[in-house]
Design a protein around this motif. Structure first.
Motif, PDB file in Angstrom:
ATOM      1  N   GLN A 386       0.831  -1.198   0.000  1.00  0.00           N
ATOM      2  CA  GLN A 386       0.000   0.000   0.000  1.00  0.00           C
ATOM      3  C   GLN A 386       0.867   1.249   0.000  1.00  0.00           C
ATOM      4  O   GLN A 386       2.015   1.216   0.468  1.00  0.00           O
ATOM      5  N   THR A 395      -5.666   5.796   1.616  1.00  0.00           N
ATOM      6  CA  THR A 395      -4.963   4.813   0.788  1.00  0.00           C
ATOM      7  C   THR A 395      -5.049   5.225  -0.674  1.00  0.00           C
ATOM      8  O   THR A 395      -6.139   5.344  -1.236  1.00  0.00           O
ATOM      9  N   GLN A 398      -2.993   0.087  -3.725  1.00  0.00           N
ATOM     10  CA  GLN A 398      -2.647  -1.140  -3.025  1.00  0.00           C
ATOM     11  C   GLN A 398      -2.730  -2.310  -3.996  1.00  0.00           C
ATOM     12  O   GLN A 398      -3.294  -2.199  -5.086  1.00  0.00           O
TER      13      GLN A 398
END
Length: 489
Positions: A386, A395, A398
């Motif tokens: 990630q 995020t 990933q």
């Protein structure tokens, strides 16, 4: 100076410049030459258009420049000494022209009228040329004006090349470069492939690479042929998640079923996709996305479904029949930096992520990490990688994947499914959660690493310890030794 406009130039032969009125016109008229009848058979002949015009008295005096006088003769029977029957069937047009003007602007026309095998016919058939493109060519030869649009530019470019008029060809390429968008890239790519123009094809593919999602959502995508679809799906440089690309391919298959007058069943969509289906990189999808999209759609074969689930759930992974190489929309030199100066053993894993914070001095796209492998010889690891924006806990990219190592202290590449754009002077966190035996690890870590490109461009990474439980990884020791990236500016 030539101008590009939206008018395709498809005027009828009577749609020419206004005729100047003069009370003495009828008394001083100049007789026009009779134009011979077409040599075409009646079944193939286009409708006979009213080509003859009333003689015009002293029209020359109304035109103040040479350009205006020659532009007045464009698509005009006045003084014409040649006709072209352009196109096929009902779409064909008879277009009057003047040999001198054409020969002065094109070596092909010069050879046609004045060469050793010059034609003696007063009417020439050009069934393989589009009338709109031919009129664009003639307009340019008569006036230097360029009248093209996205629908006609490729046929105009092909015609300009056919008749050796490079100046018009350059205008067409410039027009494509200026007006090429994700929304029309597939339409222009289809035409470029028909006319076998690698330059325009390359421009279109570059645009599709950079804006893949927008391009496949445009109407023109579902109109492309199977070979063009395959040429696009083979590219490593598309910038789109594989599940979204698969959705677009299903839309294409539905349109193709309609074109072939087939019911859009899963079986028929598999049939029309044919060689394109294996080019979808199903292993790049997450295990959550695969059942919700491709499996439920019924567009992949049962055995492929089994193989894909095995690919996601067992270790070592069976070889996938579909390509599992990540796509990324990047150009130029791939770069990597290693933040450790020495390698040691051993580093253990208990389900906690190894993490390191960093920022970069310039805009880049990170495409993967280099990770250390096992100290026990050949081993397979499962890993989740990630990149997060540290302050926002967001995020950005990933991938759940795996890698095989050979027991050496080398790093082993683990790639994201899409590149992750990194902005200068923003704090990011690199994460890797490994499942597998103890591995090598790095020591004598560098807080700052600067890499200089061949062109002298410098990229500086600065590393910081990530707070919280990070499996022990820090600036000085640990995992995630290598960051693989491309420069974007």
């Amino acid at each position: 100076m030539a101008t590009c406009g939206g008018n395709s130039g498809l005027a009828s032969n009577s749609d020419v410049q206004d005729t100047p009125s003069n009370s003495a016109q009828s008394a001083a008229s100049v007789a026009l030459s009779n134009v011979p009848n077409s040599t075409l058979g009646s079944s193939a002949s286009p409708p006979v258009l009213p080509l003859h015009r009333e003689p015009v008295y002293n029209w020359q005096a109304t035109k103040s420049s040479l350009k205006e006088r020659f532009a007045y003769l464009f698509n005009n029977e006045l003084l014409s000494d040649i006709r072209f029957v352009v196109g096929k069937g009902r779409q064909a047009q008879r277009i009057p022209a003047h040999k001198f003007v054409l020969a002065a602007g094109s070596a092909v026309f010069d050879a046609m009228f004045n060469g050793g095998m010059a034609t003696t016919s007063t009417e020439i058939e050009l069934p393989d040329v589009e009338p709109a493109a031919f009129l664009s060519l003639l307009r340019f030869l008569y006036s230097d004006d360029v009248h093209i649009d996205p629908e006609t530019v490729m046929s105009a470019l092909n015609t300009a090349k056919k008749y050796a008029v490079p100046a018009l060809a350059s205008h067409c390429v410039e027009f494509v470069t200026k007006h090429l968008r994700a929304e029309n890239a597939f339409m222009l790519l289809t035409q470029a492939r028909i006319y076998d123009d690698p330059q325009i094809s390359s421009l279109c593919l570059d645009t599709i690479d950079k804006s893949t999602a927008e391009a496949v959502n445009a109407d023109g995508f579902t109109d492309i042929d199977l070979d063009t679809l395959c040429a696009v799906l083979e590219r490593d440089t598309l910038s789109i998640r594989e599940n979204r690309l698969f959705g677009a391919v299903v839309r294409w298959a539905e349109a193709e079923c309609c074109r072939q007058q087939l019911p859009p069943t899963a079986e028929n969509k598999q049939k029309v996709l044919g060689k394109a289906l294996p080019l979808i990189r199903f292993p790049l999808m997450s295990v959550e996305k695969l059942p919700a999209g491709p499996v439920q759609s019924g567009n992949i074969f049962d055995q492929e479904v089994v193989n894909l689930f095995l690919h996601f759930t067992v270790n070592p992974k069976p070889r996938a029949s579909n390509i599992d190489r990540p796509r990324c929309c990047l150009r130029g030199e791939e770069c990597s930096i290693n933040r450790f100066q020495q390698v040691e053993s051993r580093w253990g894993y208990s389900g906690t992520s190894d993490r390191i914070r960093f920022n970069v001095s310039r805009r880049i796209s990170i495409v993967g990490f280099g990770l250390y492998g096992s100290i026990h010889g050949h081993t397979d690891y499962q890993v989740n990688i990630q990149i997060m924006e540290s302050d926002k806990h967001l995020t950005l990219g990933q991938n759940d994947t795996g890698f095989s190592c050979d027991g050496t202290s080398n790093t082993f590449r683990v790639m994201f499914t899409e590149p992750v754009e990194i902005l200068p002077n923003v704090s990011y966190t690199a994460c890797a959660t490994l499942k597998g035996p103890d591995s090598h690890y790095g020591t004598k870590g560098l807080k700052k690493v600067t890499q200089e490109s061949v062109a002298g461009t410098k990229t500086t990474f600065v590393f910081f310890k990530s707070p919280g439980n990070n499996n022990g990884t820090s600036v000085e020791d640990g995992q995630i030794p290598e960051i693989i990236y491309y420069r974007l500016d």
